[in-house]
Design a protein around this motif. Sequence first.
Motif, PDB file in Angstrom:
ATOM      1  N   VAL A  24      -7.337   7.686  -0.472  1.00  0.00           N
ATOM      2  CA  VAL A  24      -6.450   6.531  -0.323  1.00  0.00           C
ATOM      3  C   VAL A  24      -6.936   5.367  -1.187  1.00  0.00           C
ATOM      4  O   VAL A  24      -6.131   4.663  -1.815  1.00  0.00           O
ATOM      5  CB  VAL A  24      -6.355   6.097   1.158  1.00  0.00           C
ATOM      6  N   ALA A  25      -8.261   5.168  -1.231  1.00  0.00           N
ATOM      7  CA  ALA A  25      -8.810   4.062  -2.023  1.00  0.00           C
ATOM      8  C   ALA A  25      -8.511   4.227  -3.508  1.00  0.00           C
ATOM      9  O   ALA A  25      -8.340   3.233  -4.224  1.00  0.00           O
ATOM     10  CB  ALA A  25     -10.320   3.953  -1.795  1.00  0.00           C
ATOM     11  N   GLU A  26      -8.449   5.480  -3.980  1.00  0.00           N
ATOM     12  CA  GLU A  26      -8.103   5.716  -5.377  1.00  0.00           C
ATOM     13  C   GLU A  26      -6.631   5.392  -5.634  1.00  0.00           C
ATOM     14  O   GLU A  26      -6.282   4.795  -6.650  1.00  0.00           O
ATOM     15  CB  GLU A  26      -8.387   7.174  -5.747  1.00  0.00           C
ATOM     16  N   GLN A  27      -5.774   5.775  -4.708  1.00  0.00           N
ATOM     17  CA  GLN A  27      -4.342   5.529  -4.873  1.00  0.00           C
ATOM     18  C   GLN A  27      -3.963   4.080  -4.593  1.00  0.00           C
ATOM     19  O   GLN A  27      -3.069   3.530  -5.231  1.00  0.00           O
ATOM     20  CB  GLN A  27      -3.546   6.444  -3.933  1.00  0.00           C
ATOM     21  N   VAL A  28      -4.650   3.474  -3.632  1.00  0.00           N
ATOM     22  CA  VAL A  28      -4.346   2.097  -3.236  1.00  0.00           C
ATOM     23  C   VAL A  28      -5.652   1.298  -3.237  1.00  0.00           C
ATOM     24  O   VAL A  28      -6.281   1.092  -2.194  1.00  0.00           O
ATOM     25  CB  VAL A  28      -3.707   2.053  -1.831  1.00  0.00           C
ATOM     26  N   PRO A  29      -6.104   0.844  -4.404  1.00  0.00           N
ATOM     27  CA  PRO A  29      -7.347   0.066  -4.460  1.00  0.00           C
ATOM     28  C   PRO A  29      -7.206  -1.259  -3.720  1.00  0.00           C
ATOM     29  O   PRO A  29      -6.094  -1.752  -3.482  1.00  0.00           O
ATOM     30  CB  PRO A  29      -7.565  -0.143  -5.958  1.00  0.00           C
ATOM     31  N   GLY A  55       0.788  -1.227   0.000  1.00  0.00           N
ATOM     32  CA  GLY A  55       0.000   0.000   0.000  1.00  0.00           C
ATOM     33  C   GLY A  55       0.817   1.273   0.000  1.00  0.00           C
ATOM     34  O   GLY A  55       0.271   2.362  -0.169  1.00  0.00           O
ATOM     35  N   GLY A  56       2.119   1.184   0.184  1.00  0.00           N
ATOM     36  CA  GLY A  56       2.944   2.387   0.192  1.00  0.00           C
ATOM     37  C   GLY A  56       4.185   2.186   1.037  1.00  0.00           C
ATOM     38  O   GLY A  56       4.396   1.128   1.638  1.00  0.00           O
ATOM     39  N   ARG A  57       4.998   3.200   1.093  1.00  0.00           N
ATOM     40  CA  ARG A  57       6.250   3.120   1.832  1.00  0.00           C
ATOM     41  C   ARG A  57       6.039   3.460   3.299  1.00  0.00           C
ATOM     42  O   ARG A  57       5.176   4.270   3.654  1.00  0.00           O
ATOM     43  CB  ARG A  57       7.284   4.083   1.235  1.00  0.00           C
ATOM     44  N   VAL A  58       6.837   2.840   4.142  1.00  0.00           N
ATOM     45  CA  VAL A  58       6.849   3.164   5.560  1.00  0.00           C
ATOM     46  C   VAL A  58       7.859   4.277   5.777  1.00  0.00           C
ATOM     47  O   VAL A  58       8.961   4.253   5.212  1.00  0.00           O
ATOM     48  CB  VAL A  58       7.229   1.930   6.398  1.00  0.00           C
ATOM     49  N   ARG A  59       7.505   5.251   6.588  1.00  0.00           N
ATOM     50  CA  ARG A  59       8.407   6.359   6.855  1.00  0.00           C
ATOM     51  C   ARG A  59       9.720   5.845   7.448  1.00  0.00           C
ATOM     52  O   ARG A  59       9.725   4.899   8.234  1.00  0.00           O
ATOM     53  CB  ARG A  59       7.750   7.339   7.819  1.00  0.00           C
ATOM     54  N   GLU A  60      10.814   6.473   7.059  1.00  0.00           N
ATOM     55  CA  GLU A  60      12.131   6.050   7.540  1.00  0.00           C
ATOM     56  C   GLU A  60      12.147   6.016   9.066  1.00  0.00           C
ATOM     57  O   GLU A  60      11.715   6.969   9.720  1.00  0.00           O
ATOM     58  CB  GLU A  60      13.218   7.008   7.043  1.00  0.00           C
TER      59      GLU A  60
END
Length: 550
Positions: free
Chosen positions: A457-462, A353-358
Amino acid sequence: MLSFTPSTSANTTPLRIDGLSVQIAGTRVLTDISFTVSAGQCVGLIGENGSGKSTLLQAVHGSLPTGATTAGHIDTGTSRIGLLHQQAPSAPDETVARALERAVAEQRRVLVDLDSASDPYDADAYAAALDRAEQLDVWGTDARIAATLVGLGLSRVAPDTPTGELSGGEQARLSLARLLLNRPDILLLDEPTNHLDDAATDYLVSILSEWKGPVLFASHDRAFLDEVASSLVDLDPAPTQAGTVGGVTRYTGNYSDYLIARREVRDRWERQFRDEQAELKRLRAGVRDSHTVGHPGAAPRTEGRIAKKFYGDRNAKVVSRRVSDSRSRLEKLEETQVRRPTEELTFAGLTAGGRVREPADGPVVVASRLSVDGRLAPVSLTLNGTGKLLVTGPNGSGKSTLLSVLAGVLPQDAGTLTVAGVRTGYLTQEVTLPDPQDRGPGRTVERTYRDLVGDDVAEQVPLSTFGLIHPRDESRRLAELSPGMRRRVTLAVLLADPPEVLLLDEPDNHLSLALVTALEKAIPEYPGAVVVASHDRWLRQRWAGERLAL
């Protein structure tokens, strides 16, 4: 329509399932399922979430939801069937003692019948009552109650405690205790180890090893499957002929044997489909080409009229024979070819779903003498930005309580907790999606996901990003999903924006074997911190990170 053949013979008659099909709310859940479980045999049901394991157990038990349509035949071999549900109903005001007495009511009644049948002039009645009493071992009922409570970790619960005051784990173990004490002739178990620690699991294994009747169970517990199952029935799609669906694949041996055998079955299926499609292509081309004999455009070897007729007749016979042979082989292969192997869901990982913050330098979670009265003894821990911690301990030691405090959903009564500017994400032990009825009876899976993560978020990460829910199930009503599929949606919501600290409470609960294995493999590579609370022996044996034993 589903038909049943009951019998009065106890323990020795096998459970037979023949051509079982079930449709619920317009969705086909099971299709043409057939297999047998012999007396004294423990057969494990496996398959992806939503493959119909719980539905199959309910069909055998006769407790399918209202409106379900069925076909096929079930020969139970007995009228006494017991089912342990994943979500067992309970009467909140019923005491523990009363719940247990209801479980052994049959044994109490049989003992009374034996006493009343002691008339010396009615030897047949006495013999029948004595036979039934021996089957149920009515003289050992009280000792069995005590042993079961100890074995399942319930001996410290006061008998007059209302069941509604028990924790979720205690209620689940009480339901299992009641079922085992009831001594049904056919035993059906749905995820029986979800709330069992090592000692309770060992006790259940010992009971099942001596069970006289057929045992059919669904479980995600790989170590339990290894110990208990004499064979496995896989409800995932089997390599059947094209145009047909359903069926099962049965594997002898335990779960470790299954892992090897299933891969071999899948490889053979894919190879057979590929070879058959190549042969079909060749045969179809052959049918077209068989209309021509020799070299197109070439003249006969003589121009004589008799010769022309001779060669023409011969060519016609050859063409007819070739066309007939090719068509026959083509038709036979088209009838018997296997269907295309189904596309298997593949978990895309914890960071799909995306990157985890450093992670920040140094500790991100520090707990000192953290405690909750009656639930968690003082505990201290330090977790850095990429730390991986496994929390273990018996039931009641406070694993879930600790994670709830770390997540900020439960306050501690003593001690200090410092969370250094990071977000925590918490997968609780049970499914935590909102009640679908509260969000409208027609709320779909995709709509629920969108509501919980937000439209942006649903649009970016379906939802399809994660490989957790099959696209065909996104339009289904949330209320129709199994607990395992609803837990998959919960996990997708959690991972839509991956947190810096991931808290997983019994992550194997309700999830399929394949997904649990993939999830465990992804934990060491998670770029943030992960805390896992688990009683799963398979996971614990393979854990490479830090450990905290409560």
